[in-house]
Structure formats: C-alpha cells, structure tokens
Scaffold this motif. Sequence first.
Motif, PDB file in Angstrom:
ATOM      1  N   LEU A 111      -8.104  -5.545  -5.273  1.00  0.00           N
ATOM      2  CA  LEU A 111      -7.823  -5.844  -3.878  1.00  0.00           C
ATOM      3  C   LEU A 111      -7.649  -7.344  -3.713  1.00  0.00           C
ATOM      4  O   LEU A 111      -8.269  -8.127  -4.427  1.00  0.00           O
ATOM      5  CB  LEU A 111      -8.980  -5.385  -2.985  1.00  0.00           C
ATOM      6  CG  LEU A 111      -9.341  -3.908  -3.017  1.00  0.00           C
ATOM      7  CD1 LEU A 111     -10.536  -3.639  -2.125  1.00  0.00           C
ATOM      8  CD2 LEU A 111      -8.158  -3.054  -2.625  1.00  0.00           C
ATOM      9  N   LEU A 119      -5.957  -0.518   2.550  1.00  0.00           N
ATOM     10  CA  LEU A 119      -5.210  -1.353   3.489  1.00  0.00           C
ATOM     11  C   LEU A 119      -5.606  -1.099   4.944  1.00  0.00           C
ATOM     12  O   LEU A 119      -5.294  -1.910   5.820  1.00  0.00           O
ATOM     13  CB  LEU A 119      -3.709  -1.152   3.302  1.00  0.00           C
ATOM     14  CG  LEU A 119      -3.153  -1.657   1.966  1.00  0.00           C
ATOM     15  CD1 LEU A 119      -1.679  -1.303   1.816  1.00  0.00           C
ATOM     16  CD2 LEU A 119      -3.380  -3.153   1.800  1.00  0.00           C
ATOM     17  N   GLU A 176      -4.583   3.399  -1.846  1.00  0.00           N
ATOM     18  CA  GLU A 176      -3.985   2.175  -1.311  1.00  0.00           C
ATOM     19  C   GLU A 176      -4.026   2.188   0.213  1.00  0.00           C
ATOM     20  O   GLU A 176      -4.392   1.192   0.854  1.00  0.00           O
ATOM     21  CB  GLU A 176      -2.547   2.023  -1.801  1.00  0.00           C
ATOM     22  CG  GLU A 176      -1.868   0.771  -1.288  1.00  0.00           C
ATOM     23  CD  GLU A 176      -0.446   0.621  -1.790  1.00  0.00           C
ATOM     24  OE1 GLU A 176       0.052  -0.514  -1.758  1.00  0.00           O
ATOM     25  OE2 GLU A 176       0.182   1.627  -2.191  1.00  0.00           O
ATOM     26  N   LYS A 188      -1.497   6.377  -3.900  1.00  0.00           N
ATOM     27  CA  LYS A 188      -1.007   6.042  -2.556  1.00  0.00           C
ATOM     28  C   LYS A 188      -2.097   6.251  -1.507  1.00  0.00           C
ATOM     29  O   LYS A 188      -2.228   5.462  -0.580  1.00  0.00           O
ATOM     30  CB  LYS A 188       0.229   6.876  -2.231  1.00  0.00           C
ATOM     31  CG  LYS A 188       1.429   6.504  -3.084  1.00  0.00           C
ATOM     32  CD  LYS A 188       2.706   6.642  -2.318  1.00  0.00           C
ATOM     33  CE  LYS A 188       3.896   6.248  -3.141  1.00  0.00           C
ATOM     34  NZ  LYS A 188       4.041   4.831  -3.299  1.00  0.00           N
ATOM     35  N   SER A 195      -8.262 -11.673   2.580  1.00  0.00           N
ATOM     36  CA  SER A 195      -7.682 -12.794   3.311  1.00  0.00           C
ATOM     37  C   SER A 195      -8.586 -14.018   3.318  1.00  0.00           C
ATOM     38  O   SER A 195      -8.207 -15.065   3.828  1.00  0.00           O
ATOM     39  CB  SER A 195      -7.387 -12.366   4.757  1.00  0.00           C
ATOM     40  OG  SER A 195      -8.557 -11.872   5.373  1.00  0.00           O
ATOM     41  N   GLU A 247      -5.652  -7.602   2.278  1.00  0.00           N
ATOM     42  CA  GLU A 247      -4.242  -7.968   2.424  1.00  0.00           C
ATOM     43  C   GLU A 247      -3.328  -7.123   1.533  1.00  0.00           C
ATOM     44  O   GLU A 247      -2.207  -6.819   1.908  1.00  0.00           O
ATOM     45  CB  GLU A 247      -4.043  -9.442   2.114  1.00  0.00           C
ATOM     46  CG  GLU A 247      -4.778 -10.367   3.073  1.00  0.00           C
ATOM     47  CD  GLU A 247      -4.286 -10.250   4.494  1.00  0.00           C
ATOM     48  OE1 GLU A 247      -3.056 -10.195   4.704  1.00  0.00           O
ATOM     49  OE2 GLU A 247      -5.123 -10.197   5.403  1.00  0.00           O
ATOM     50  N   SER A 248      -3.810  -6.790   0.340  1.00  0.00           N
ATOM     51  CA  SER A 248      -3.004  -5.970  -0.565  1.00  0.00           C
ATOM     52  C   SER A 248      -3.921  -5.253  -1.548  1.00  0.00           C
ATOM     53  O   SER A 248      -5.090  -5.618  -1.717  1.00  0.00           O
ATOM     54  CB  SER A 248      -1.971  -6.816  -1.325  1.00  0.00           C
ATOM     55  OG  SER A 248      -2.612  -7.688  -2.234  1.00  0.00           O
ATOM     56  N   ALA A 249      -3.362  -4.221  -2.161  1.00  0.00           N
ATOM     57  CA  ALA A 249      -4.116  -3.432  -3.142  1.00  0.00           C
ATOM     58  C   ALA A 249      -3.186  -3.083  -4.292  1.00  0.00           C
ATOM     59  O   ALA A 249      -2.079  -2.595  -4.074  1.00  0.00           O
ATOM     60  CB  ALA A 249      -4.665  -2.164  -2.494  1.00  0.00           C
ATOM     61  N   LYS A 250      -3.644  -3.355  -5.490  1.00  0.00           N
ATOM     62  CA  LYS A 250      -2.891  -2.992  -6.690  1.00  0.00           C
ATOM     63  C   LYS A 250      -3.745  -1.976  -7.435  1.00  0.00           C
ATOM     64  O   LYS A 250      -4.898  -2.266  -7.783  1.00  0.00           O
ATOM     65  CB  LYS A 250      -2.608  -4.217  -7.557  1.00  0.00           C
ATOM     66  CG  LYS A 250      -1.788  -3.899  -8.779  1.00  0.00           C
ATOM     67  CD  LYS A 250      -1.465  -5.143  -9.574  1.00  0.00           C
ATOM     68  CE  LYS A 250      -0.673  -4.779 -10.798  1.00  0.00           C
ATOM     69  NZ  LYS A 250      -0.343  -5.952 -11.607  1.00  0.00           N
TER      70      LYS A 250
END
Length: 141
Positions: free
Chosen positions: A71, A46, A42, A39, A74, A52-55
Amino acid sequence: MSFRRFFKPAVSASTMGLIILGASACGLGGPSKAERLGKDLEAAALSVPGVESAKLNVNMNTSGNFITVKLVGSSHDADVLADVLGNALPPMLEETEELQSGTFGISIFSPDDAVSASARDLGYPGGSSLNSFREYFLSVP
C-alpha cells in the motif's frame, strides 16, 4: 478452375470461423479467481482514507494461496501510516474469507517509499499465515 477459386475461399473462411470461435471460447470464463480476489482486495484497500494506491500480487495454485500487498499512503509519518494500515486490514482480510489457508504479507509506504509500517507496528506477533492475520485483526479464525 472456377470451382476451385470459389471453394478455396470458403474453406479459408470456415477455418477462420473455427479459429475465432475456439479462441473466443477460451476467454468465456472471465477473470480468474485470483484476479477477482486481487481486484476485491484493491477496492477494499482504496476505500480506506489515507490509502493512495495498492499494488497486489495474488497467486492461487496447487501449492497454495499467496497474497502480497504494498500500500502507498498519503503520509510521511510512520505512526499515521500504521493507523491507516490498521484501518485497511479488516476490510481486506474480510475479502479472503473464502480461502481456507494461505500466506499474506502487507506493508504500507509513504509516497516516496522513505517511511513504512507493517503489521508488526500494530502489535501483530508475526508470521505470514492468512489465518493468523485474520485471527489477530478480525478476532475470527
């Protein structure tokens, strides 16, 4: 007979109470160290404009610490994605300072996954050692 009817529910209620108490005690520790680190990583990713997003997959066990990050940026331009990755790495790697060792893998992709950039695109010589990543991108071992 009326005693049995009264006693049976009381035993069931106390048994249920013990089961509930035991089950809730198992969850008192909160999130694991790996979940907290995931977390934090992440949130660090961000916070960088262009991400835009992180896995993330953070696995911490007796064999070691293993972190993989995907990651999504954009942009559809590889150079822009590389710049965003370069901006995201320092705050993310700072979140790993408590770890003595481990492996780290990270890439950034365009929204449609057609274009990507990795640490090699930033001049990183390679390897998956977390310490090597920190040494290169933070200039601190």
